[in-house]
Design a protein around this motif. Structure first.
Motif, short mmCIF file in Angstrom:
data_model
loop_
_atom_site.label_atom_id
_atom_site.label_comp_id
_atom_site.label_asym_id
_atom_site.label_seq_id
_atom_site.Cartn_x
_atom_site.Cartn_y
_atom_site.Cartn_z
N ASN A 18 0.83 -1.21 0.00
CA ASN A 18 0.00 0.00 0.00
C ASN A 18 0.86 1.25 0.00
OD1 ASN A 18 0.99 -0.05 2.59
ND2 ASN A 18 -0.99 -0.23 3.60
N SER A 19 2.08 1.11 -0.46
CA SER A 19 2.97 2.26 -0.54
C SER A 19 3.24 2.61 -1.99
CB SER A 19 4.30 1.95 0.16
OG SER A 19 5.18 3.04 0.02
N ASP A 20 3.36 3.89 -2.26
CA ASP A 20 3.67 4.34 -3.62
C ASP A 20 5.11 4.81 -3.74
OD1 ASP A 20 1.00 3.94 -4.37
OD2 ASP A 20 0.43 5.90 -3.60
N GLY A 21 5.89 4.72 -2.67
CA GLY A 21 7.27 5.21 -2.73
C GLY A 21 8.19 4.42 -1.83
N VAL A 22 9.49 4.60 -2.05
CA VAL A 22 10.50 3.92 -1.24
C VAL A 22 11.78 4.74 -1.22
CG1 VAL A 22 11.29 2.58 -3.25
CG2 VAL A 22 11.80 1.76 -0.95
N THR A 23 12.45 4.73 -0.09
CA THR A 23 13.76 5.35 0.02
C THR A 23 14.52 4.66 1.14
OG1 THR A 23 14.93 7.47 0.08
CG2 THR A 23 13.16 7.17 1.67
N GLN A 24 15.77 5.07 1.34
CA GLN A 24 16.61 4.52 2.40
C GLN A 24 17.19 5.68 3.21
OE1 GLN A 24 19.93 2.16 1.06
NE2 GLN A 24 20.60 1.63 3.13
N PRO A 25 16.55 6.02 4.32
CA PRO A 25 16.98 7.20 5.07
C PRO A 25 18.41 7.16 5.56
CG PRO A 25 14.80 6.48 5.77
CD PRO A 25 15.35 5.41 4.89
N ARG B 135 -1.24 12.94 -6.11
CA ARG B 135 -0.81 11.82 -5.27
C ARG B 135 0.70 11.59 -5.39
NH1 ARG B 135 -3.68 5.90 -4.46
NH2 ARG B 135 -2.09 5.04 -3.08
N LEU B 136 1.23 11.74 -6.60
CA LEU B 136 2.67 11.57 -6.80
C LEU B 136 3.45 12.63 -6.03
CD1 LEU B 136 2.91 10.69 -10.61
CD2 LEU B 136 3.23 9.16 -8.66
#
Length: 380
Positions: free
Chosen positions: A180-187, A206-207
């Motif tokens: 249910n996520s539209d994004g990803v990163t690595q803090p 939404r983007l």
């Protein structure tokens, strides 16, 4: 050559390909592939070439020794029933993207522009709403944005400050809809920060919120991690709302008796969804719980949870494309195209990924953008 068996595992994760399927594609025995992956036998040149030919991955891919980040270090949300294959595919493709960005950064000798994240990033264990508001205000300052008013192009503002933004195929092709996520990163990642996002079926508003949300993770969770994951999400959501619509603006333009008609009018100017503006008004105490509930019921009754009125245009990242053209093309004549063979073998990745991540690249000598086949298989 010193081929890395772990790269076969990474390939299978990215492509969501079973060991049996890879054996069929390569003509190799499944037992041989199993022993190769488990480092029980040598990863020979012959085996590497067979896998390369069957999957269109360059031989250089299997020579790479970059380690993917642990899944728990990434920020995408998933349900408890999400398949391992889905999660691994996203983590693996994100690792491949980060590796490409690192290689390009080193080749181009790019100086980091993201030291400001270390300056802004908090260390305290808990963040109150007011603290998140101030962090969002500080972020606007470091991005070179006005302290009030809407952000014309959030993606471009982020890219100018040294963060790569790119669409991920693994997020866009969520096959079982368990994520249910539209994004990803690595803090906590080193080097140039990278934000990946999904483009499938999502509107421009939404983007924008997704990218603001992931930027929130990069800043809020650089040096700290709340005990509960839902707290991380709550903080990133609050940050995204505060970044896109500062508190003083929200209190000025949102009436206490907020109506859906007010939000429809505000949407075009602020590039935020009606749903996210309801949350913003609620978080700031502009509207109470009853009014929040009433607006959400009205939103559902009109079918606006799935498709809201008022179109907000998409934002298209350009930084990664510029980096690739600078290294493998002619920056003075970007329309000339890039040397795809050098790009593949220099970055250790199939060209189709570079094409997907940049929204389309052009080969040297070609009058049209290169659009390769997709090879992704299910792990079912």
């Amino acid at each position: 050559m010193n081929y890395n068996p772990d790269r076969v595992v990474l390939l299978r994760q990215i492509e969501r390909m079973t060991q049996k399927r890879l054996a069929e594609e390569t003509g190799m025995a499944q037992g041989t592939l199993s022993k190769l992956q488990n480092k029980q036998i040598e990863f020979t040149d012959d085996a590497a070439r067979k896998i390369s030919m069957a999957t269109d991955y360059p031989l250089s891919f299997f020579l790479d020794h970059d380690e993917p980040a642990p899944v728990v270090d990434l920020t995408y949300r998933h349900t408890s029933s999400a398949s391992v294959g889905e999660l691994n595919a996203i983590a693996a493709e994100y690792a491949l993207l980060r590796s490409v960005v690192r290689k390009l950064s080193a080749a181009l000798r790019l100086q980091s522009k993201t030291s400001w994240i270390d300056v802004v990033a908090p260390h305290e264990s808990e963040l109150e709403q007011n603290r998140i508001e101030r962090l969002a205000d500080n972020t606007r300052t470091h991005l070179g944005l006005d302290k009030s008013g809407s952000i014309p192009n959030l993606t471009r503002a982020i890219e100018k400050r040294g963060i790569v933004v790119a669409p991920l195929h693994a997020l866009t092709s969520k096959q079982t809809a368990q994520l249910n996520s539209d994004g990803v990163t690595q803090p906590n990642g080193k080097g140039i920060p990278v934000i990946g996002y999904s483009t499938k079926g999502h509107t421009g508003d939404r983007l924008r919120f997704t990218i603001a949300h992931e930027l929130g993770h990069l800043i809020l969770h650089r040096y700290r991690r709340p005990r509960l994951y839902r707290e991380m999400e709550r903080e990133a959501h609050q940050f995204a709302g505060a970044l896109l619509m500062p508190q003083r603006d929200a209190e000025l333009i949102m009436p206490r008796h907020l109506m859906l008609a007010d939000l429809v009018r505000l949407k075009a100017g602020w590039g935020m969804s009606i749903s996210s503006m309801i949350s913003r008004a609620s978080n700031l105490g502009i509207i109470d719980a009853d009014r929040t509930r009433s607006l959400r019921i009205q939103l559902s009754a009109r079918g606006w949870r799935k498709e809201e009125p008022v179109h907000v245009g998409d934002e298209h990242p350009i930084l990664l494309r510029q980096m690739i053209v600078a290294e493998y093309g002619d920056p003075a004549n970007p329309d000339k195209g890039i040397d795809t063979f050098k790009a593949e073998n220099g970055l250790n990745v199939p060209f189709r990924f570079l094409d997907q991540w940049t929204g389309g690249l052009k080969e040297q000598g070609s009058s049209i953008g290169f659009k390769s086949k997709t090879f992704h298989q299910t792990d079912n």
